[in-house]
Design a protein around this motif. Structure first.
Motif, PDB file in Angstrom:
ATOM      1  N   GLY A  76       2.299 -27.683 -21.379  1.00  0.00           N
ATOM      2  CA  GLY A  76       3.740 -27.650 -21.581  1.00  0.00           C
ATOM      3  C   GLY A  76       4.322 -26.248 -21.678  1.00  0.00           C
ATOM      4  N   GLN A  77       3.452 -25.234 -21.774  1.00  0.00           N
ATOM      5  CA  GLN A  77       3.910 -23.853 -21.785  1.00  0.00           C
ATOM      6  C   GLN A  77       3.906 -23.239 -20.381  1.00  0.00           C
ATOM      7  N   VAL A  78       2.998 -23.714 -19.534  1.00  0.00           N
ATOM      8  CA  VAL A  78       2.955 -23.237 -18.157  1.00  0.00           C
ATOM      9  C   VAL A  78       4.167 -23.754 -17.380  1.00  0.00           C
ATOM     10  N   TRP A  79       4.440 -25.021 -17.539  1.00  0.00           N
ATOM     11  CA  TRP A  79       5.621 -25.643 -16.909  1.00  0.00           C
ATOM     12  C   TRP A  79       6.168 -26.623 -17.925  1.00  0.00           C
ATOM     13  N   THR A  80       7.275 -26.296 -18.533  1.00  0.00           N
ATOM     14  CA  THR A  80       7.775 -27.066 -19.667  1.00  0.00           C
ATOM     15  C   THR A  80       8.276 -28.447 -19.256  1.00  0.00           C
ATOM     16  N   ALA A  81       8.357 -29.335 -20.240  1.00  0.00           N
ATOM     17  CA  ALA A  81       8.821 -30.703 -19.985  1.00  0.00           C
ATOM     18  C   ALA A  81      10.232 -30.708 -19.411  1.00  0.00           C
ATOM     19  N   GLN A  82      11.080 -29.814 -19.897  1.00  0.00           N
ATOM     20  CA  GLN A  82      12.453 -29.752 -19.384  1.00  0.00           C
ATOM     21  C   GLN A  82      12.458 -29.285 -17.927  1.00  0.00           C
ATOM     22  N   LEU A 108      -9.569 -19.803 -10.272  1.00  0.00           N
ATOM     23  CA  LEU A 108      -8.769 -19.241 -11.366  1.00  0.00           C
ATOM     24  C   LEU A 108      -9.330 -19.627 -12.728  1.00  0.00           C
ATOM     25  N   THR A 109      -9.840 -20.849 -12.852  1.00  0.00           N
ATOM     26  CA  THR A 109     -10.417 -21.236 -14.145  1.00  0.00           C
ATOM     27  C   THR A 109     -11.680 -20.431 -14.437  1.00  0.00           C
ATOM     28  N   LYS A 110     -12.392 -20.029 -13.395  1.00  0.00           N
ATOM     29  CA  LYS A 110     -13.582 -19.193 -13.585  1.00  0.00           C
ATOM     30  C   LYS A 110     -13.206 -17.770 -13.987  1.00  0.00           C
ATOM     31  N   LEU A 111     -11.933 -17.430 -13.811  1.00  0.00           N
ATOM     32  CA  LEU A 111     -11.427 -16.118 -14.237  1.00  0.00           C
ATOM     33  C   LEU A 111     -10.748 -16.231 -15.598  1.00  0.00           C
ATOM     34  N   ALA A 112     -11.208 -17.191 -16.402  1.00  0.00           N
ATOM     35  CA  ALA A 112     -10.670 -17.413 -17.750  1.00  0.00           C
ATOM     36  C   ALA A 112      -9.229 -17.881 -17.708  1.00  0.00           C
ATOM     37  N   GLY A 113      -8.856 -18.557 -16.618  1.00  0.00           N
ATOM     38  CA  GLY A 113      -7.500 -19.090 -16.497  1.00  0.00           C
ATOM     39  C   GLY A 113      -7.433 -20.557 -16.887  1.00  0.00           C
ATOM     40  N   VAL A 114      -6.275 -21.172 -16.619  1.00  0.00           N
ATOM     41  CA  VAL A 114      -6.056 -22.587 -16.936  1.00  0.00           C
ATOM     42  C   VAL A 114      -5.523 -23.294 -15.698  1.00  0.00           C
ATOM     43  N   SER A 115      -5.710 -24.601 -15.646  1.00  0.00           N
ATOM     44  CA  SER A 115      -5.202 -25.388 -14.524  1.00  0.00           C
ATOM     45  C   SER A 115      -4.798 -26.764 -15.028  1.00  0.00           C
ATOM     46  N   PHE A 116      -3.645 -27.248 -14.563  1.00  0.00           N
ATOM     47  CA  PHE A 116      -3.112 -28.534 -15.022  1.00  0.00           C
ATOM     48  C   PHE A 116      -2.564 -29.329 -13.840  1.00  0.00           C
ATOM     49  N   GLY A 117      -2.425 -30.638 -14.052  1.00  0.00           N
ATOM     50  CA  GLY A 117      -1.888 -31.497 -13.007  1.00  0.00           C
ATOM     51  C   GLY A 117      -0.749 -32.364 -13.505  1.00  0.00           C
ATOM     52  N   TRP A 118       0.160 -32.656 -12.618  1.00  0.00           N
ATOM     53  CA  TRP A 118       1.280 -33.570 -12.888  1.00  0.00           C
ATOM     54  C   TRP A 118       1.266 -34.652 -11.817  1.00  0.00           C
ATOM     55  N   VAL A 119       1.702 -35.852 -12.169  1.00  0.00           N
ATOM     56  CA  VAL A 119       1.682 -36.954 -11.219  1.00  0.00           C
ATOM     57  C   VAL A 119       3.049 -37.638 -11.200  1.00  0.00           C
ATOM     58  N   GLU A 128      -0.367 -29.522  -8.701  1.00  0.00           N
ATOM     59  CA  GLU A 128      -1.360 -28.762  -9.466  1.00  0.00           C
ATOM     60  C   GLU A 128      -0.855 -27.339  -9.666  1.00  0.00           C
ATOM     61  N   ILE A 129      -1.000 -26.834 -10.891  1.00  0.00           N
ATOM     62  CA  ILE A 129      -0.619 -25.447 -11.192  1.00  0.00           C
ATOM     63  C   ILE A 129      -1.765 -24.790 -11.956  1.00  0.00           C
ATOM     64  N   ALA A 130      -2.214 -23.653 -11.443  1.00  0.00           N
ATOM     65  CA  ALA A 130      -3.263 -22.881 -12.118  1.00  0.00           C
ATOM     66  C   ALA A 130      -2.772 -21.455 -12.336  1.00  0.00           C
ATOM     67  N   ASP A 204       9.999 -21.088 -12.243  1.00  0.00           N
ATOM     68  CA  ASP A 204       9.859 -21.577 -13.619  1.00  0.00           C
ATOM     69  C   ASP A 204       8.608 -20.987 -14.282  1.00  0.00           C
ATOM     70  N   VAL A 205       7.493 -21.067 -13.574  1.00  0.00           N
ATOM     71  CA  VAL A 205       6.211 -20.607 -14.147  1.00  0.00           C
ATOM     72  C   VAL A 205       6.243 -19.107 -14.406  1.00  0.00           C
ATOM     73  N   MET A 206       6.767 -18.322 -13.444  1.00  0.00           N
ATOM     74  CA  MET A 206       6.835 -16.880 -13.651  1.00  0.00           C
ATOM     75  C   MET A 206       7.665 -16.533 -14.880  1.00  0.00           C
ATOM     76  N   GLY A 207       8.744 -17.288 -15.089  1.00  0.00           N
ATOM     77  CA  GLY A 207       9.583 -17.043 -16.265  1.00  0.00           C
ATOM     78  C   GLY A 207       8.858 -17.350 -17.564  1.00  0.00           C
ATOM     79  N   ASN A 208       7.904 -18.278 -17.520  1.00  0.00           N
ATOM     80  CA  ASN A 208       7.147 -18.647 -18.724  1.00  0.00           C
ATOM     81  C   ASN A 208       6.005 -17.691 -19.030  1.00  0.00           C
TER      82      ASN A 208
END
Length: 210
Positions: A76-82, A108-119, A128-130, A204-208
């Protein structure tokens, strides 16, 4: 007869001289041998530092591995609910999301990043956003690798110094963004047929990530 005595004295003197010489030779022999052995032992020990130096020179110096900065943001911080609702109210976090092996998101996850999915609850389309924050030493390297197989695309309003790329592979459109503050963002979906389809999400993501 008077001449015999001097001859005897000469013979006696010669015998005595030879005996003395033999005695001296017998005493100096071991001494000379010891003197010759000593330099040999010294030469052997003096070669040791040379061998050690050669071994040290042959050992390679380890190269430090650049360490990425861990990304600890939640979904919810990478791409907020709003922001998700504004994009399309039918999308919500995907409870069955998993990173695909060999994908950009996995890298990206192997570079200590995060990845999430929305449906999409109606169409079952997925987004998908990583996000990762590579080391400064590797940032340009990764950007160059992506540039070799993608098209450079501008994102209106993106901060100066931000570079983005887009490509479609296997029916999936992927936008990859390298921000001016060191983040690498990957956004992909089968619904992204054109770069502009993902621009709002990228903004949106860059702003977060400020």
């Amino acid at each position: 007869m008077p001449f015999a005595r001097p001859a005897l004295r000469v013979t006696t003197a010669l015998v005595a001289g030879f005996a003395a010489a033999a005695l001296l030779a017998g005493c100096s022999g071991p001494g000379l041998s010891s003197a010759q052995d000593t330099p040999k032992a010294h030469d052997t020990s003096s070669a040791a530092p040379s061998d050690t130096a050669a071994t040290d020179d042959a050992t390679p110096t380890p190269t430090p591995t650049p360490t990425p900065t861990p990304v600890t943001l939640q979904q919810g911080q990478v791409w907020t609910a709003q922001q998700v609702y504004t994009f399309n109210p039918n999308f919500s976090p995907d409870p069955n999301y998993a990173v695909a092996p060999g994908s950009a998101a996995e890298q990206l996850t192997k570079l200590a990043g995060v990845s999430f999915g929305w449906v999409n609850q109606t169409s079952n389309d997925k987004i998908e956003i990583a996000v990762a924050h590579p080391s400064a030493q590797n940032f340009d390297q990764f950007s160059g690798q992506v540039a070799g197989k993608s098209q450079v695309v501008p994102i209106d309003g993106a901060p100066a110094g931000t570079v983005s790329y887009f490509n479609v592979d296997g029916g999936v459109g992927t936008l990859q963004v390298f921000t001016n503050n060191g983040y690498w963002i990957v956004i992909d979906s089968k619904t992204f047929l054109e770069p502009g389809d993902s621009y709002q999400i990228a903004t949106d993501v860059m702003g977060n990530l400020k």
